[in-house]
Design an enzyme around this catalytic site. Sequence first.
Site, PDB file in Angstrom:
ATOM      1  N   SER A 269     -20.299  25.230  21.173  1.00 44.76           N
ATOM      2  CA  SER A 269     -20.776  26.567  20.836  1.00 44.76           C
ATOM      3  C   SER A 269     -21.658  26.523  19.602  1.00 44.76           C
ATOM      4  O   SER A 269     -21.876  25.473  19.010  1.00 44.76           O
ATOM      5  CB  SER A 269     -19.587  27.492  20.588  1.00 44.76           C
ATOM      6  N   LYS A 270     -22.127  27.686  19.250  1.00 44.33           N
ATOM      7  CA  LYS A 270     -23.050  27.839  18.112  1.00 44.33           C
ATOM      8  C   LYS A 270     -22.607  27.098  16.857  1.00 44.33           C
ATOM      9  O   LYS A 270     -23.412  26.501  16.147  1.00 44.33           O
ATOM     10  CB  LYS A 270     -23.205  29.327  17.766  1.00 44.33           C
ATOM     11  N   ARG A 271     -21.315  27.147  16.585  1.00 44.69           N
ATOM     12  CA  ARG A 271     -20.887  26.562  15.313  1.00 44.69           C
ATOM     13  C   ARG A 271     -20.954  25.040  15.302  1.00 44.69           C
ATOM     14  O   ARG A 271     -20.722  24.398  14.300  1.00 44.69           O
ATOM     15  CB  ARG A 271     -19.488  27.060  14.920  1.00 44.69           C
ATOM     16  N   HIS A 272     -21.300  24.448  16.442  1.00 44.69           N
ATOM     17  CA  HIS A 272     -21.493  23.001  16.465  1.00 44.69           C
ATOM     18  C   HIS A 272     -22.946  22.620  16.208  1.00 44.69           C
ATOM     19  O   HIS A 272     -23.329  21.480  16.381  1.00 44.69           O
ATOM     20  CB  HIS A 272     -21.078  22.437  17.834  1.00 44.69           C
ATOM     21  N   GLY A 273     -23.749  23.602  15.800  1.00 47.52           N
ATOM     22  CA  GLY A 273     -25.165  23.312  15.575  1.00 47.52           C
ATOM     23  C   GLY A 273     -25.994  23.697  16.782  1.00 47.52           C
ATOM     24  O   GLY A 273     -25.629  24.615  17.505  1.00 47.52           O
TER      25      GLY A 273
END
Length: 514
Positions: A269-273
């Site tokens: 998801s987004k928080r993985h870059g």
Amino acid sequence: MRQDAWRHKFMTESPDISNQVRVRFAPSPTGYLHVGNVRTALFNWLFARHHNGTFILRIEDTDAERSAAKYERQLLDDLEWLGLDWDEGVGRDGSCGPYRQSDRYAVYQQYARRLLDEDKAFRCFCSEEELEKVRREQLARKETPRYSGKCRNLAPAEVEARIRSGAPFTLRLRVRPGTVGFSDLVFGRIEIEAAQISDPVLLRSDKSPTYNFCCVVDDLMMKISHVIRGDGHLSNTHRQILIYEALGARAPQFAHLSTILGPDGQKLSKRHGATSVEEFRRQGYLPEALVNYLALLGWSPPAEGQEILSAEEIIRLFDLERVQKNPAIFDNAKLDWMNRTYINKTPGRALVDRARGFFIGAGLIPDSPDPAIDDWLARVIDLVKTHVDHLDQLPGEADIVYGFESDPPQIGAEALEILQEPEAQAVAREFARLVEEKGNLSPETYRELAAQVKEATGRKGRNLFHPIRAALTGRGSGPELEKLIPLYEEGSRLNLPRKVMSCRERLRAVLGSL
RNA sequence: GUCCCCAUCGUCUAGACGGCCUAGGACACCGCGCUUUCAAUGCGGCAACACGGGUUCGAAUCCCGUUGGGGACGCCA
């Protein structure tokens, strides 16, 4: 993972399926194209190309709330950038269109009518609120949430009456008893009790079709031979097979692909870059690197030791049999390595067009094309590209050839330390004096002058070259001076938005500030 | 809660028919070489069959269980 014997059997014993292969990528335009979906698209494309089949792009926009035209445009654009060309579908011709689900509503109504007439489906008058309430109660009692079958066997008269009274209803599939199973090309045989499936809604109360229904009707009408999709659909498959059955049709082959996870083992998801193609593109990843990396995520080539593969090679080698069941973790470090490898094997000339935007954005080259600048830039790129993971890092690395930012010039700590030493400074000053005499430098004159400095100062090796490098570049390390020097000299004569100083100017600036 | 799926180095993976596996490759990491520096590159090293039971002369490979992870159970797709 060793593959199940039956899979091997199926793949090798099946007759030549070439020319009959029809696969589709069917995204919903509800957001940016995610790498997980790209891999699904890629595997479909590879399978189609390998078998000389047809790759179809279908847009599943039945969710009117979330679908948007801008996402659809972006989607087509991203696929094109990646080189995943499709043969039929949105934006192309094809005999099985339309390929946008919102344009196919009439078709779904027809099929729904048929199922109702044949009593394979029934009207359900339960309201959403009612069903939701039951579901919550079941969950609270730790029971399996399931449709009660309340409207399954309403008396015809009762149904008539409710319709006449204008009561809204959905259309549900009448799920048969027994087991439902299929042989997945990746996961193997999967069988369940049909009783586990609640009679799925085919048509909502507003008459709009649901995903599972559209999907089956479309795959059927578009003559899809192999459904290759994410493993989130594994449990939808039984439901869909029941619909194929009700329609009296043969289901296609299925192949489910495991999910791509982030470094923490959670869904990417987004928080993985970066997770969307758009982001990778903006960061300067090369499409061929992304394709190569993604192909290796869950699939492996038959021969060991070669991982850098062109799209053509991957097409030739691709095989569903070698697809892994385990979810794969997306490894940015390996993607970077792969991208670096592609950048390094691509000549600077060929990189100029792809990198141009980054240089313009950094204010390093003019917006208007200029062959002389392109030529010079190609060589700058060749010089610094071994240091970058992606193209957007190129302008930063190219700093080595541009002018010093400020007055006094920005000199690196390392270079400063070198030049602080009196003898080293003497070397630099002698070199600068000779350059002033010569006017400008070429690799040849540089070698000559270095030899003269060596003679005059008695210093050699690193004691000779370090001070010259520091004085010329303001840094303690960097690319080879012989290659750097002509770029300084030629750059200084180009009309660039940010000035490139000649060797003489650089030496004056650095030594003058000491 | 019910059902389904998965399980080899930190990561991606090789591993068909059980022996060729003292488990191979790639990324990352570490060391050495090359080089006036850095990078690149070359060479070398570290590092895994989740656990427990079977079956077998022999199991990473087959079976069962445990544990862990994922998914489904929508008038979302």
